[in-house]
Structure formats: structure tokens, C-alpha cells
Motif scaffolding. Structure first.
Motif, PDB file in Angstrom:
ATOM      1  N   SER A 147       0.830  -1.217   0.000  1.00 12.82           N
ATOM      2  CA  SER A 147       0.000   0.000   0.000  1.00 12.82           C
ATOM      3  C   SER A 147       0.863   1.265   0.000  1.00 12.82           C
ATOM      4  N   PHE A 150       1.048   3.331  -3.096  1.00 15.75           N
ATOM      5  CA  PHE A 150      -0.101   4.136  -3.484  1.00 15.75           C
ATOM      6  C   PHE A 150      -0.191   5.454  -2.717  1.00 15.75           C
ATOM      7  N   PRO A 152       1.081   8.373  -3.207  1.00 18.46           N
ATOM      8  CA  PRO A 152       0.764   9.569  -3.998  1.00 18.46           C
ATOM      9  C   PRO A 152      -0.650   9.583  -4.584  1.00 18.46           C
ATOM     10  N   TYR A 153      -1.322   8.441  -4.550  1.00 16.40           N
ATOM     11  CA  TYR A 153      -2.580   8.325  -5.273  1.00 16.40           C
ATOM     12  C   TYR A 153      -3.828   8.240  -4.408  1.00 16.40           C
ATOM     13  N   ILE A 154      -3.677   7.932  -3.130  1.00 16.88           N
ATOM     14  CA  ILE A 154      -4.875   7.822  -2.281  1.00 16.88           C
ATOM     15  C   ILE A 154      -4.760   8.778  -1.103  1.00 16.88           C
ATOM     16  N   SER A 158      -6.823   7.263   4.317  1.00 22.61           N
ATOM     17  CA  SER A 158      -7.061   5.871   3.916  1.00 22.61           C
ATOM     18  C   SER A 158      -6.147   4.915   4.668  1.00 22.61           C
TER      19      SER A 158
END
Length: 179
Positions: A147, A150, A152-154, A158
């Protein structure tokens, strides 16, 4: 004759410790992953955690193949797993994201580690029946580590839910067939 006996004994002794050596390699890789995370070398930490997973996969296979399974090996494996798949991924995610949340970020980091320790302790006192109870810590640690890619993307929040869900899955009572 004497030399061949010494060589045979040495080979037998080395063979009997092969799985434990792999387990200690797992632990060492996890320890280095923690140190690199604390020094903000998070990509290297990620790599070391995945290498630890690889050695963890092989230690059990070697123990079964050489018929050298032992209670010591089982305990050592669990202690290595809490470092490599409990503490190391938790510190990686904390350093990458969860530190931003202050006390709640710390809480969910420690909660994940505590759930992993509970899961390993429960595993060590139950009979091997061909099933895992709850998500194995190795899988949880690899998912947490993965995880990180991710970030930079979520949304950062989260990661609180990721650590909470992984922790709860480890202590849950669902059955998973061993592969």
C-alpha cells in the motif's frame, strides 16, 4: 574414516540449522527495514520487507523438506514475523503517512502491531489443522507494505483504515486454507 565422520557431522549440523538461518535472515531483513524507515529510506525499507517475505516462505519449506521442524523453529519464526511483517510495515506506513495524524496515527500503528502479535501468539498455541485462523501476518505485512506504493494516489486518511482493517483481519476468526 575420521575425517569423513567429522564432515558428515558438520553437514548434518548445518542441515539441521538451515531453516533457522533463513528465519534469522528474515528477522535481520525486517530489522534493517525498520532502521531504513527511521532514516526515511522508505523505498529500501519496502524492498527489504519483500525480501524478508521471500525468506519467510523458504524457511518453512526447508524445514519440512529436511524434516527439521521444531518448536524452537516455530517460536523463532513468529518472533521474526512480528519484526518483519508487524513492526517493519507499520513503521514504514507511519513514516510515510500516519505521522501526519499525530496521536491517532501512532495509535493505529501500534494497534496493527498488537493485532499481529496476538495473531502470532494464537497461531503458536493452536494445532496445525491445514487452516489459518485470520489473515496471516505475512500477508497483512505484505499488503501494508504494498500500500506504500499508493501514497501519492490515495488520501492519507485511507492509511488509518488500511491499518485498522488489516489488524482486524489478523485477529478475526475466519478460516483460510494453507497453501
Amino acid at each position: 574414516m575420521f575425517l569423513s565422520d567429522v564432515i558428515d557431522q558438520t553437514i548434518k549440523k548445518l542441515k539441521s540449522q538451515t531453516a533457522n538461518l533463513l528465519t534469522l535472515t528474515n528477522l535481520s531483513l525486517g530489522g534493517f527495514a525498520i532502521i531504513f524507515s527511521l532514516n526515511n529510506q522508505l523505498n529500501l525499507s519496502l524492498l527489504l520487507i519483500f525480501l524478508a517475505a521471500l525468506t519467510d516462505r523458504f524457511d518453512g519449506m526447508v524445514a519440512r523438506k529436511f524434516n527439521i521442524e521444531s518448536e524452537l523453529g516455530k517460536q523463532l519464526d513468529s518472533m521474526s514475523d512480528i519484526i518483519s511483517f508487524g513492526v517493519a510495515p507499520a513503521i514504514l506506513i507511519y513514516q510515510a503517512v500516519l505521522f501526519e495524524f499525530g496521536a491517532p496515527g501512532s495509535f493505529f500503528t501500534i494497534l496493527y502491531i498488537g493485532c499481529g502479535a496476538f495473531r502470532l501468539a494464537r497461531f503458536n498455541i493452536t494445532e496445525n489443522n491445514g487452516y489459518f485462523t485470520g489473515l496471516p501476518i505475512t500477508a497483512a505485512g505484505c499488503i501494508a507494505t504494498l500500500s506504500y506504493l499508493f501514497v501519492p494516489y490515495i488520501l492519507p486518511v485511507s492509511y488509518i483504515f488500511i491499518m485498522l482493517i488489516l489488524g482486524l483481519l489478523m485477529v478475526s476468526t475466519f478460516k483460510l486454507k494453507k497453501v
